[in-house]
Structure formats: structure tokens, C-alpha cells
Design a protein around this motif. Structure first.
Motif, mmCIF file in Angstrom:
data_model
loop_
_atom_site.group_PDB
_atom_site.id
_atom_site.type_symbol
_atom_site.label_atom_id
_atom_site.label_comp_id
_atom_site.label_asym_id
_atom_site.label_seq_id
_atom_site.Cartn_x
_atom_site.Cartn_y
_atom_site.Cartn_z
ATOM 1 N N LEU A 281 0.900 -1.224 0.022
ATOM 2 C CA LEU A 281 0.075 0.000 -0.071
ATOM 3 C C LEU A 281 0.785 1.110 -0.008
ATOM 4 O O LEU A 281 0.657 2.211 -0.785
ATOM 5 N N GLY A 282 2.080 1.263 0.832
ATOM 6 C CA GLY A 282 2.635 2.359 0.972
ATOM 7 C C GLY A 282 3.436 2.655 -0.522
ATOM 8 O O GLY A 282 3.517 3.765 -0.960
ATOM 9 N N ALA A 283 3.867 1.620 -1.228
ATOM 10 C CA ALA A 283 4.479 1.771 -2.432
ATOM 11 C C ALA A 283 3.646 2.362 -3.337
ATOM 12 O O ALA A 283 3.787 3.005 -4.326
ATOM 13 N N SER A 284 2.411 1.862 -3.342
ATOM 14 C CA SER A 284 1.328 2.308 -4.460
ATOM 15 C C SER A 284 1.103 3.771 -4.143
ATOM 16 O O SER A 284 0.548 4.264 -5.037
ATOM 17 N N LEU B 36 8.700 10.771 2.393
ATOM 18 C CA LEU B 36 9.672 10.362 3.255
ATOM 19 C C LEU B 36 8.942 9.359 4.134
ATOM 20 O O LEU B 36 9.719 8.439 4.616
ATOM 21 N N TRP B 37 7.766 9.642 4.703
ATOM 22 C CA TRP B 37 7.284 8.885 5.719
ATOM 23 C C TRP B 37 7.080 7.377 5.248
ATOM 24 O O TRP B 37 7.383 6.280 5.613
ATOM 25 N N VAL B 38 6.541 7.524 4.009
ATOM 26 C CA VAL B 38 6.372 6.085 3.506
ATOM 27 C C VAL B 38 7.549 5.364 3.087
ATOM 28 O O VAL B 38 7.527 4.126 3.423
ATOM 29 N N SER B 39 8.565 6.039 2.807
ATOM 30 C CA SER B 39 9.943 5.364 2.560
ATOM 31 C C SER B 39 10.335 4.868 3.879
ATOM 32 O O SER B 39 10.878 3.741 3.987
ATOM 33 N N PHE B 40 10.043 5.524 5.061
ATOM 34 C CA PHE B 40 10.478 4.974 6.316
ATOM 35 C C PHE B 40 9.605 3.747 6.722
ATOM 36 O O PHE B 40 10.192 2.798 7.171
ATOM 37 N N GLU B 41 8.504 3.992 6.457
ATOM 38 C CA GLU B 41 7.573 2.639 6.782
ATOM 39 C C GLU B 41 7.969 1.574 6.109
ATOM 40 O O GLU B 41 7.933 0.378 6.575
ATOM 41 N N ILE B 42 8.041 1.561 4.895
ATOM 42 C CA ILE B 42 8.719 0.292 3.888
ATOM 43 C C ILE B 42 9.604 -0.306 4.719
ATOM 44 O O ILE B 42 9.867 -1.463 4.748
ATOM 45 N N VAL B 43 10.945 0.496 4.950
ATOM 46 C CA VAL B 43 12.019 0.029 5.636
ATOM 47 C C VAL B 43 11.820 -0.675 7.164
ATOM 48 O O VAL B 43 12.008 -1.581 7.380
ATOM 49 N N LEU B 44 10.636 0.210 7.788
ATOM 50 C CA LEU B 44 10.630 -0.329 9.059
ATOM 51 C C LEU B 44 9.726 -1.777 9.120
ATOM 52 O O LEU B 44 9.884 -2.616 10.014
#
Length: 351
Positions: free
Chosen positions: A240-243, A281-289
Motif C-alpha cells: 500500500l505504501g509503495a502504491s 519520506l514517511w512512506v519510505s521510512f515505513e517500507i524499511v520499518l
């Protein structure tokens, strides 16, 4: 920007002709009834978002992110049934965040101040101590059951909202010929059989059954392996974050895209680029997290396989596109405001 068209009655529901014409200009036909308003989709969003408050297993950490992303993002799949989606859908997404935060605090703060002994809760068989917790807090089984029943009711509303939103997303993919047997799952079931888009009984029944069956199968995974289930839950947030990140990135780094959105009816104004940058930036952080393990040291059981599932689904999607998608999916045409304006002036309705 298109001038607003006067609304007219369709099956008792005010529908803007402009909305229907915009949909037609994208190459789609209005097939579902536009009978939902702001309160309806806002309630669906909050119902989905509220479920993690009733979960207490270790998977709840992942589910909080999954349900929050699903609640805010998946509600867009209901846009074709909303009377004024350009305004009502963004409003529901924005309003749900402060309302969800406040209601979450109202629910969690009393629990924090009355929380029983942690060791007692951790020792509950099955890893679901919420029933025991409410019983200890209320001082009786009947009181604990009463509080738990409220959580159960929220879960029912959430299940209905999730199935509804997921079925519309599945139907949209099928309509674009993006999934196998798309003809079957793109079919709309009607009780009146008159073929009218404003028929309130029109629902994507086959897509609903497919999405429900997939949900049941995913639920069975937890019975066999909690690690595998956590991987699917975690990958939901990553996918979902990537989309969400892709259109935001295109809008942020594509000057033409930003220019085309200047006349959007729902605008973030001059703070739009800042909000988009923070979101990216937040989505990128969430994907890593959500790709990281929950505990250390990492073992085969505690390993987070979400990234593996994500890459696996990416390869499956790419393979399906090479086999089928590139031959059948052309994508919607670039909308032309001129074409819509001409149709509007002629008073043409949906075909």
C-alpha cells in the motif's frame, strides 16, 4: 477547470453530470449507483481504522499499520459510488485522521490507567488477553463481556467495510483486465436486471466473493504459521505504501503533473509540495520499518519475511503483465477537459 454542472435526480440520488462525464472520458461506463455521501465513507474509514484497538496479539503491531493504511487509502476504491468523489473522498481521508487519533486516545487512556498486571496478561493462553484484561478491569465477567462486546461490534463493522472496499478494488482490477478471469469478476450483479447504473442493487458480487475467499485463506495461514501470517500483514503495508508513493513522487517531481493539478477542486494549496514531500519520506521510512524483524536475535521463526513476499509478488505481477497485461491493458486515455465541456454543453448523459 470545468464549470460545475447542476445536479439532477437519478433514482432519488443527486448526481452531478460532470462526474459521470469525467468517468466516461476516462473510458469507463458508470455501472454502480452513486448513493454514498461523506458520512458513509467516513464511517467506513473509521471502522477499518478502529480494529487494532481491539487486538492484543503480537500481530497487532503490524495490523495497526495495515489497517490505518487500508482505511485511508482503500476508501478511494469506493469513489465510483460517491456522489461527489472529487470533494467527499479527500475530505473523508483527511477527517478520519484527527477523529481516529482522538477516539483512539479516548479508548486507550482509560486502559493505560487501569491496566492489570502485565505478567498475568502475558500468561493468557492463545496470546489474546483482551477478554481477561476487561474482566479484571471491570471486576466481573459480565462487565468484561460487555466491554468486549463493543469491540466485537466494531470488528463486525470493520469486516463489512473491508469486504466492501476490497471487492470494489478487485472489481476495478478486473474491469481493467488486470487479473485472471477478469470477465467473470468484472460482472455486476443486479436484482432489477434493467441495466441502469443508478440501480442501488448493483454490486460486484463475483469480485466480492473472490476477495472474501482470499481473506479467509489468509486467515487460515495464521493457524499454520504466525511468521508467514505476519509476513503477509507486513507486506500489506509495504504494498500500500509503495502504491501511494508512486503517484505522490510523480506529482512531486513532474512539473507537468503539478501544473495539471493546480485547478483540482480539493487542493492542498501552497503547502501541497511540503505535505507530499513529508508523505513520501514517511512512506519510505515505513517500507524499511516493516521490512525489519520485530525482535532480536533473529531466528527462522522471528524473521520478517515481508520483503521476501513483496519481491515475490512483484515478480508475479511483472510475469502476469508480460503474459497477459501488455496484450489486454491499454490504460485510460488522457482526459480532455474540452471534450467534457462539449458534452456538458450538449447535455449528453451517460450511455
Amino acid at each position: 477547470m470545468l464549470s460545475e454542472l447542476s445536479t439532477h435526480e437519478k433514482g432519488g440520488t443527486p448526481v452531478s453530470l460532470d462526474v459521470v462525464l469525467r468517468l466516461e472520458n476516462l473510458g469507463y461506463k458508470q455501472e454502480l449507483s452513486r448513493s454514498r455521501g461523506l458520512f458513509h465513507i467516513l464511517f467506513m474509514t473509521l471502522a477499518i481504522m478502529a480494529v487494532p484497538y481491539g487486538l492484543s496479539a503480537p500481530i497487532a503491531t503490524s495490523l495497526i499499520g495495515a489497517y490505518t493504511y487500508s482505511a485511508i487509502g482503500m476508501i478511494t476504491s469506493m469513489a465510483e459510488e460517491v456522489r461527489d468523489p472529487a470533494i467527499q473522498v479527500p475530505r473523508a481521508m483527511v477527517y478520519s485522521i484527527p477523529i481516529g487519533a482522538i477516539s483512539g486516545l479516548v479508548f486507550l487512556l482509560p486502559i493505560v490507567f487501569t491496566l492489570p498486571d502485565i505478567e498475568t496478561l502475558l500468561a493468557v493462553p492463545g496470546g489474546q488477553p483482551i477478554g481477561v484484561m476487561f474482566t479484571l478491569i471491570m471486576g466481573s465477567q459480565s462487565g468484561g463481556f460487555g466491554i468486549w462486546f463493543i469491540i466485537f461490534g466494531i470488528g463486525i463493522f470493520c469486516a463489512i467495510s473491508i469486504c466492501c472496499a476490497a471487492s470494489r478494488a478487485t472489481w476495478s482490477f478486473a474491469r481493467d483486465k488486470a487479473i485472471p478471469f477478469h470477465t467473470t469478476f468484472a460482472r455486476i450483479s443486479r436484482s432489477n436486471h434493467d441495466g441502469q447504473a443508478e440501480d442501488p442493487s448493483a454490486v460486484p458480487l463475483n469480485a466480492h466473493l473472490l476477495s472474501t475467499a482470499i481473506q479467509l485463506l489468509l486467515g487460515l495461514i495464521y493457524l499454520g504459521s504466525s511468521a508467514a501470517f505476519n509476513a503477509f500483514v507486513g507486506v500489506a503495508v509495504i504494498c500500500l505504501g509503495a502504491s501511494y508513493a508512486m503517484p505522490i513522487a510523480i506529482l512531486l517531481f513532474n512539473g507537468k503533473g503539478r501544473k495539471e493539478m493546480e485547478d483540482a477542486r480539493f487542493s492542498l494549496g501552497r503547502w501541497g509540495w511540503v505535505i507530499n514531500a513529508v508523505a513520501l519520506l514517511w512512506v519510505s521510512f515505513e517500507i524499511v520499518l516493516f521490512s525489519m524483524p520485530a525482535v532480536v536475535p533473529v531466528t527462522q521463526v522471528t524473521m520478517n519475511y515481508a520483503s521476501v513476499v513483496f519481491v515475490g509478488f512483484a515478480f508475479i505481477s511483472a510475469g502476469w503483465y508480460m503474459i497477459n497485461g501488455r496484450y489486454h491493458y491499454a490504460g485510460p486515455p488522457i482526459p480532455s477537459d474540452t471534450d467534457i465541456s462539449e458534452k456538458s454543453e450538449e447535455g449528453l448523459g451517460p450511455s
